[in-house]
Design a protein around this motif. Structure first.
Motif, mmCIF file in Angstrom:
data_model
loop_
_atom_site.group_PDB
_atom_site.id
_atom_site.type_symbol
_atom_site.label_atom_id
_atom_site.label_comp_id
_atom_site.label_asym_id
_atom_site.label_seq_id
_atom_site.Cartn_x
_atom_site.Cartn_y
_atom_site.Cartn_z
ATOM 1 N N VAL A 99 0.871 -1.164 0.000
ATOM 2 C CA VAL A 99 0.000 0.000 0.000
ATOM 3 C C VAL A 99 0.912 1.218 0.000
ATOM 4 C CG1 VAL A 99 -1.762 1.303 1.250
ATOM 5 C CG2 VAL A 99 -1.819 -1.217 1.257
ATOM 6 N N VAL A 100 0.630 2.174 -0.887
ATOM 7 C CA VAL A 100 1.491 3.352 -1.026
ATOM 8 C C VAL A 100 0.670 4.605 -0.754
ATOM 9 C CG1 VAL A 100 3.023 4.635 -2.548
ATOM 10 C CG2 VAL A 100 2.894 2.138 -2.735
ATOM 11 N N GLY A 101 1.028 5.335 0.294
ATOM 12 C CA GLY A 101 0.378 6.597 0.612
ATOM 13 C C GLY A 101 1.027 7.755 -0.128
ATOM 14 N N HIS A 102 0.255 8.791 -0.405
ATOM 15 C CA HIS A 102 0.762 9.933 -1.174
ATOM 16 C C HIS A 102 0.998 11.151 -0.281
ATOM 17 C CE1 HIS A 102 -3.233 11.732 -0.869
ATOM 18 N NE2 HIS A 102 -3.771 10.623 -1.362
ATOM 19 N N GLY A 103 1.617 12.170 -0.879
ATOM 20 C CA GLY A 103 1.868 13.412 -0.169
ATOM 21 C C GLY A 103 0.644 14.298 -0.115
ATOM 22 N N MET A 131 -8.356 14.220 -1.649
ATOM 23 C CA MET A 131 -7.061 14.478 -2.275
ATOM 24 C C MET A 131 -6.996 13.883 -3.671
ATOM 25 S SD MET A 131 -4.798 16.177 -0.317
ATOM 26 C CE MET A 131 -6.123 17.372 -0.218
ATOM 27 N N GLY A 132 -6.789 14.712 -4.687
ATOM 28 C CA GLY A 132 -6.652 14.243 -6.044
ATOM 29 C C GLY A 132 -7.998 13.971 -6.689
ATOM 30 N N GLU A 133 -7.992 13.910 -8.004
ATOM 31 C CA GLU A 133 -9.232 13.715 -8.751
ATOM 32 C C GLU A 133 -9.950 12.439 -8.326
ATOM 33 O OE1 GLU A 133 -12.239 14.732 -11.140
ATOM 34 O OE2 GLU A 133 -10.448 15.968 -10.824
ATOM 35 N N GLU A 197 5.159 8.897 2.002
ATOM 36 C CA GLU A 197 6.048 10.063 2.019
ATOM 37 C C GLU A 197 5.283 11.288 2.469
ATOM 38 O OE1 GLU A 197 9.094 12.487 -0.996
ATOM 39 O OE2 GLU A 197 8.310 10.506 -1.524
ATOM 40 N N SER A 198 5.880 12.089 3.370
ATOM 41 C CA SER A 198 5.283 13.337 3.833
ATOM 42 C C SER A 198 3.929 13.062 4.503
ATOM 43 C CB SER A 198 5.183 14.317 2.664
ATOM 44 O OG SER A 198 4.870 15.613 3.095
ATOM 45 N N PHE A 199 2.851 13.552 3.930
ATOM 46 C CA PHE A 199 1.505 13.260 4.439
ATOM 47 C C PHE A 199 1.286 11.751 4.558
ATOM 48 C CE2 PHE A 199 -3.134 12.915 3.069
ATOM 49 C CZ PHE A 199 -3.677 13.317 4.279
ATOM 50 N N VAL A 221 10.254 11.428 5.120
ATOM 51 C CA VAL A 221 9.961 12.773 5.645
ATOM 52 C C VAL A 221 8.534 12.838 6.224
ATOM 53 C CG1 VAL A 221 11.681 13.964 4.252
ATOM 54 C CG2 VAL A 221 9.422 13.673 3.290
ATOM 55 N N PRO A 222 8.232 11.978 7.220
ATOM 56 C CA PRO A 222 6.855 11.877 7.728
ATOM 57 C C PRO A 222 6.407 13.123 8.470
ATOM 58 C CG PRO A 222 8.346 10.637 9.121
ATOM 59 C CD PRO A 222 9.150 11.077 7.931
#
Length: 341
Positions: A99-103, A131-133, A197-199, A221-222
């Protein structure tokens, strides 16, 4: 303006916050947890696991790097229908899942998150609500500064809790769509990997302590680490919106205690690779290192020169992190047996 790590920049504050080496950053602790912190998150996790995610896989949108990339939709808590992408091996069996989370800019397309961290991986890249379309939801703002404040008046209504649930439901959708991963979390079954990453790094720290389907994680960079400290540090990211809101509504401190990634990391026992930056105008490095320092299990640290900032040498550091990621997950996620001929 010069920073303590010798970058010239135009920010009205030092994005290194006076730190020029990891040593002092490695001493930054996590805030203490509220007495019902664990019960709060276990309850939210149980509600998310009870959701019938009803995932739907769309036709192939793209094929590259040995992967066929599909669109995917699934249901999360509150009946919210979300979308994203699911990448499957073009050839051979699925051996592991991610599972890959986005910024906090959302995700508009599969990016450098692919190719997959390991060969034979099935990878879901969800767009969390707002977040995002593919993550659009009624009444939710899609800009980070507004999104991070949505529902912040109460721990039950704060959007960050629902975004964490969106990741749990994405994992449920992944295991429902990929038969080889259906036993994730069961004795002898596969374990999933998490990348954020980040968010997405902050959300991962909040999500992972309660979910035994996962076996290893990377947090880059959490964000959301050590809110009491973050509230004292100016930045150019969503944390500045929280700081401004806190000045008018100091009572929000009590809500933020439940959404502190460093506090959650004290409960996170699975092996975790953290990439934390010495210089970052959007996510203050002290908060990033607080997440790493608090981890309760096996941990690795890669120190980055900077985050959310272009600098000479960033391509080489990114390549080093990619190599560390492949090694780290390759050593910790069971690939499963070869198929019988």
């Amino acid at each position: 303006m010069a920073s303590s790590v010798a970058f010239s920049h135009g920010f009205p504050f030092d994005p290194a916050y006076g730190y020029d080496a990891p040593d002092a950053l490695l001493d930054i602790p996590a805030p203490p947890a509220p007495v019902d912190f664990d019960a709060f998150w276990r309850g939210r996790y149980a509600r998310a696991r009870a959701v019938d995610t009803r995932p739907v896989l769309s036709p192939v949108e793209e094929e590259r790097d040995g992967l066929r990339i599909h669109g995917v939709t699934y249901t999360s808590v509150g009946g919210v229908r979300l979308g994203g992408w699911l990448a499957l091996p073009a050839e051979g069996p699925v051996r592991c899942g991610f599972v890959v989370g986005h910024g906090y800019g959302g995700r508009q397309a599969p990016g450098r998150d692919l190719p997959a961290p390991l060969s034979g991986a099935a990878v879901i890249l969800p767009c969390v609500r707002g977040m995002g379309e593919r993550g659009r939801a009624d009444s939710l703002p899609d800009l980070a500064d507004a999104h991070v404040l949505h529902g912040i008046g109460s721990r039950e209504s704060y959007v960050i809790g629902d975004c964490v649930a969106d990741l749990w439901c994405a994992a449920s959708a992944l295991t429902a769509l990929v038969p080889e991963l259906a036993g994730a979390g069961l004795p002898g079954g596969p374990r999933l990997g998490y990348l954020g990453e980040s968010f997405g790094g902050g959300l991962g720290a909040l999500a992972l302590p309660w979910d035994d389907r996962f076996g290893a994680a990377q947090l880059t960079v959490p964000t959301f680490g050590n809110h009491p400290l973050r509230l004292t540090l100016p930045c150019a990211g969503s944390g500045e919106a929280v700081r401004a809101h806190h000045r008018e509504h100091p009572e929000v401190t009590d809500v933020l205690r439940y959404f502190d990634a460093a506090t959650a990391a004290t409960r996170l026992t699975l092996p975790t690779l953290v990439a934390a930056a010495l210089f970052d105008p959007c996510v203050p490095p002290p908060g990033q290192f607080a997440v790493h320092n608090a981890l309760a299990g096996e941990r690795e640290l890669q120190v980055l020169t900077a985050g959310h900032f272009a600098y000479r040498g960033m391509v080489a550091e990114a390549a080093e992190l990619d190599a560390n990621r492949a090694r780290f997950f390759g050593e910790r996620l069971t690939a499963g047996p070869d198929p019988v001929a």
